[in-house]
Design an enzyme around this catalytic site. Structure first.
Site, mmCIF file in Angstrom:
data_model
loop_
_atom_site.group_PDB
_atom_site.id
_atom_site.type_symbol
_atom_site.label_atom_id
_atom_site.label_comp_id
_atom_site.label_asym_id
_atom_site.label_seq_id
_atom_site.Cartn_x
_atom_site.Cartn_y
_atom_site.Cartn_z
ATOM 1 C CB ILE A 146 40.487 51.368 57.103
ATOM 2 C CG1 ILE A 146 39.032 51.004 56.814
ATOM 3 C CG2 ILE A 146 40.924 52.550 56.256
ATOM 4 C CD1 ILE A 146 38.068 52.157 57.041
ATOM 5 C CG ASP A 147 43.739 48.662 61.273
ATOM 6 O OD1 ASP A 147 44.309 47.978 60.418
ATOM 7 O OD2 ASP A 147 44.326 49.437 62.051
ATOM 8 C CE LYS A 148 36.395 42.502 64.060
ATOM 9 N NZ LYS A 148 36.612 41.290 64.876
#
Length: 323
Positions: A146-148
């Site tokens: 999942i994105d930062k």
């Protein structure tokens, strides 16, 4: 990379386009590709750029006419991740896998610009190195990402058996995933399905976009959404995924005119929300991976996990509900 399956990652890529005549190639190629001029110069030195089918040897040269180019951007060399004693919020763990509740701001695995301080570094310490080796030395145990700046649930594999079993479920879309997102405006109808191929934007190489159905660069993507709560000028929605493409929820919701609040890439600046975001020090896309369910690859039992919306996003929702 984020709410995306690892199989959807494209670290090595080929960039193609055209450059106009009369402009220095390093400058023109940088503008057309989205890569820095220094990166372009290095790729020229490595023989990785062609113009009209011939290798470019000088960045100061100029094209005589509008000319097609191709850039072969190599995959980054894998770096050996090192264990680091970084606190983890462990939701579940056994000898086969571990599920963590990732905070916003934490990168999943080491890459250019983020050599350490990642979830992988933390997992290597927590699991004493006992992670699946299928992902290689840079991504031990990592099956999806999942994105930062997206918070929430993520599963990592401790054994190759678990990695292979989880990867199969991500590939056949049998993983259950639900996200909470705060989007601009009010979706009408209140629930629906967004279906559109997602691929690299031809206008900005750093962004993904919904592409034409016949564009082979895109990958089939399906997002279901439903309204959970109406807010002041915004809506709390639940998004469930059938596929896991890079930035899928962010791209799909933006494509129907309801970009995520705080999204620096796909959300246009909105003066209405800026004072609230600044006051709350909320500087990320309002997206949280709230539910993750799958069949345990060793026991064959269906398991499901939930994560409460984190404090920063809960404060945003509460503020917008009272505004």
């Amino acid at each position: 990379m984020a709410e995306d399956d690892l199989a959807d990652s494209d670290d090595a890529e080929r960039i193609e386009g055209t450059v106009p005549p009369g402009e220095r190639l390093d400058k023109a190629l940088s503008h057309a590709s989205g890569l820095s001029r220094e990166r372009i110069k290095a790729l020229i030195a490595d023989g990785a750029i062609t113009l009209n089918g011939k290798a470019v040897t000088s960045g100061s040269a100029k094209a005589a006419s509008e000319s097609p180019f191709a850039i072969a951007v190599p995959a980054p060399a894998p770096a050996q991740a090192v264990p680091q004693n970084i606190p983890l919020n462990v939701v579940f763990e056994d000898e086969h896998l571990i599920i963590v509740d990732k905070p916003a701001g934490m990168v999943v695995h080491p890459a250019a610009g983020n050599p350490d301080g990642t979830l992988v570094n933390a997992l290597l310490h927590h699991c004493a190195g006992q992670l699946s080796g299928i992902g290689g030395v840079a991504r031990p145990g990592i099956v999806h990402r999942i994105d930062k700046d997206t918070s929430g649930l993520l599963v990592a594999a401790k054994t190759d058996l678990a990695h292979e079993g989880l990867a199969r479920q991500f590939a056949d879309h049998s993983i259950d995933r639900a996200y909470r997102a705060v989007v601009k405006g009010q979706p009408i109808p209140a629930a629906g399905t967004i279906e559109g191929r997602i691929g690299r934007s031809s206008k900005d190489r750093k962004k993904m976009a919904v592409l034409d159905d016949n564009d082979t660069r895109g990958k089939h993507a399906i997002t279901h959404f439903r309204t959970m709560k109406l807010l002041a000028g915004a809506t709390l929605v639940e998004c469930t995924l059938e596929t896991g493409r890079t930035h899928q929820i962010r791209v799909h919701m933006s494509s129907i005119g309801h970009a995520l609040i705080g999204d620096p890439v796909y959300g246009r600046s909105d003066s209405r929300f800026r004072p609230i975001l600044n006051r709350l020090s909320f500087h990320r896309q309002a997206l949280h991976a709230a539910m993750l369910g799958f069949t345990h690859p060793a026991s064959d039992k269906r398991i499901q996990f939930y994560s409460e919306i984190p404090l920063d996003m809960a404060e945003l929702i509460d503020t917008l509900a009272r505004t």
